[in-house]
Write an enzyme that holds these catalytic residues in place. Structure first.
Site, PDB file in Angstrom:
ATOM      1  N   ILE A  36       0.822  -1.216   0.000  1.00 46.52           N
ATOM      2  CA  ILE A  36       0.000   0.000   0.000  1.00 46.52           C
ATOM      3  C   ILE A  36       0.856   1.267   0.000  1.00 46.52           C
ATOM      4  O   ILE A  36       0.402   2.321  -0.446  1.00 46.52           O
ATOM      5  CB  ILE A  36      -0.962  -0.009   1.224  1.00 46.52           C
ATOM      6  CG1 ILE A  36      -2.149   0.911   0.983  1.00 46.52           C
ATOM      7  CG2 ILE A  36      -0.244   0.364   2.515  1.00 46.52           C
ATOM      8  CD1 ILE A  36      -3.272   0.715   1.993  1.00 46.52           C
ATOM      9  N   HIS A 110       5.583 -12.210   5.686  1.00 44.89           N
ATOM     10  CA  HIS A 110       5.507 -11.679   4.325  1.00 44.89           C
ATOM     11  C   HIS A 110       6.897 -11.460   3.787  1.00 44.89           C
ATOM     12  O   HIS A 110       7.821 -11.116   4.510  1.00 44.89           O
ATOM     13  CB  HIS A 110       4.697 -10.383   4.268  1.00 44.89           C
ATOM     14  CG  HIS A 110       5.118  -9.339   5.266  1.00 44.89           C
ATOM     15  ND1 HIS A 110       4.785  -9.413   6.607  1.00 44.89           N
ATOM     16  CD2 HIS A 110       5.840  -8.201   5.123  1.00 44.89           C
ATOM     17  CE1 HIS A 110       5.281  -8.362   7.242  1.00 44.89           C
ATOM     18  NE2 HIS A 110       5.933  -7.621   6.364  1.00 44.89           N
TER      19      HIS A 110
HETATM   20  P1  5GP Z   1       6.916  -4.899   7.588  1.00 45.37           P
HETATM   21  O1  5GP Z   1       7.421  -3.617   8.150  1.00 45.37           O
HETATM   22  O2  5GP Z   1       6.018  -5.632   8.558  1.00 45.37           O
HETATM   23  O3  5GP Z   1       7.995  -5.748   7.014  1.00 45.37           O
HETATM   24  O4  5GP Z   1       6.055  -4.492   6.317  1.00 45.37           O
HETATM   25  C1  5GP Z   1       4.682  -4.294   6.354  1.00 45.37           C
HETATM   26  C2  5GP Z   1       4.271  -3.722   5.004  1.00 45.37           C
HETATM   27  O5  5GP Z   1       2.874  -3.830   4.872  1.00 45.37           O
HETATM   28  C3  5GP Z   1       4.632  -2.243   4.815  1.00 45.37           C
HETATM   29  O6  5GP Z   1       5.479  -2.103   3.673  1.00 45.37           O
HETATM   30  C4  5GP Z   1       3.270  -1.567   4.616  1.00 45.37           C
HETATM   31  O7  5GP Z   1       3.288  -0.534   3.666  1.00 45.37           O
HETATM   32  C5  5GP Z   1       2.392  -2.730   4.183  1.00 45.37           C
HETATM   33  N1  5GP Z   1       0.990  -2.584   4.557  1.00 45.37           N
HETATM   34  C6  5GP Z   1       0.501  -2.235   5.779  1.00 45.37           C
HETATM   35  N2  5GP Z   1      -0.831  -2.220   5.754  1.00 45.37           N
HETATM   36  C7  5GP Z   1      -1.204  -2.584   4.501  1.00 45.37           C
HETATM   37  C8  5GP Z   1      -2.490  -2.749   3.862  1.00 45.37           C
HETATM   38  O8  5GP Z   1      -3.551  -2.564   4.441  1.00 45.37           O
HETATM   39  N3  5GP Z   1      -2.455  -3.145   2.560  1.00 45.37           N
HETATM   40  C9  5GP Z   1      -1.297  -3.350   1.872  1.00 45.37           C
HETATM   41  N4  5GP Z   1      -1.385  -3.737   0.599  1.00 45.37           N
HETATM   42  N5  5GP Z   1      -0.078  -3.210   2.452  1.00 45.37           N
HETATM   43  C10 5GP Z   1      -0.047  -2.825   3.743  1.00 45.37           C
END
Ligand code: 5GP
Length: 125
Positions: A36, A110
């Site tokens: 997103i 992820h």
């Molecule tokens: P982390 O920091 O956990 O590795 O990455 C989480 C990722 O999820 C971030 O890059 C953030 O932009 C993405 N993200 C968070 N909420 C959402 C959402 O509701 N939809 C999408 N498509 N991505 C999300």
């Protein structure tokens, strides 16, 4: 120590269809969708459909079928992004953050796949 999975996390809600997403590809056990808030022109997240908290949880507890399915889909995302060096693409980076030091925000495993620009040094020194 057991892994504690929070089924209210945003990716669990995406998997249940409670939050929309821009799907890139889907397979039996995995889903790929656009981040997103992309950090690069191409920024796709690949997630397993099963309740795994992070990389080590997935590697240790997922079934062989889930693990193969996940990585096949990730490879197909690299092709979708036209980023495969073997096909003339300019390459990509995969990242998986875990826990506080990894900077993980969403507690559902992820894999980030980033492409479309030079991505700089691997980490800050
Ligand atoms: P982390 O920091 O956990 O590795 O990455 C989480 C990722 O999820 C971030 O890059 C953030 O932009 C993405 N993200 C968070 N909420 C959402 C959402 O509701 N939809 C999408 N498509 N991505 C999300």
């Amino acid at each position: 120590m057991a892994y504690a999975y929070d089924d209210q996390n945003v990716f669990a809600r995406i998997l249940r269809g409670e939050i929309p997403n821009k799907t890139v590809l889907e397979s039996e056990h995995s889903l790929a969708f656009h981040d997103i808030a992309p950090h690069a022109p191409g920024h796709v997240l690949v997630i397993p459909k099963g309740p795994y908290v992070n990389f080590d949880h997935f590697c240790l507890d997922a079934t062989p079928a889930e693990i193969v399915d996940f990585h096949r889909l990730a490879g197909q995302v690299c092709a979708f992004l036209e980023a495969q060096p073997s096909e003339g693409g300019a390459g990509y980076r995969t990242i998986s953050n875990a826990g506080p030091h990894g900077g993980q925000e969403v507690p559902h495993y992820h894999l980030h796949i980033l492409s479309g620009r030079p991505l700089g040094p691997m980490v800050q020194r």
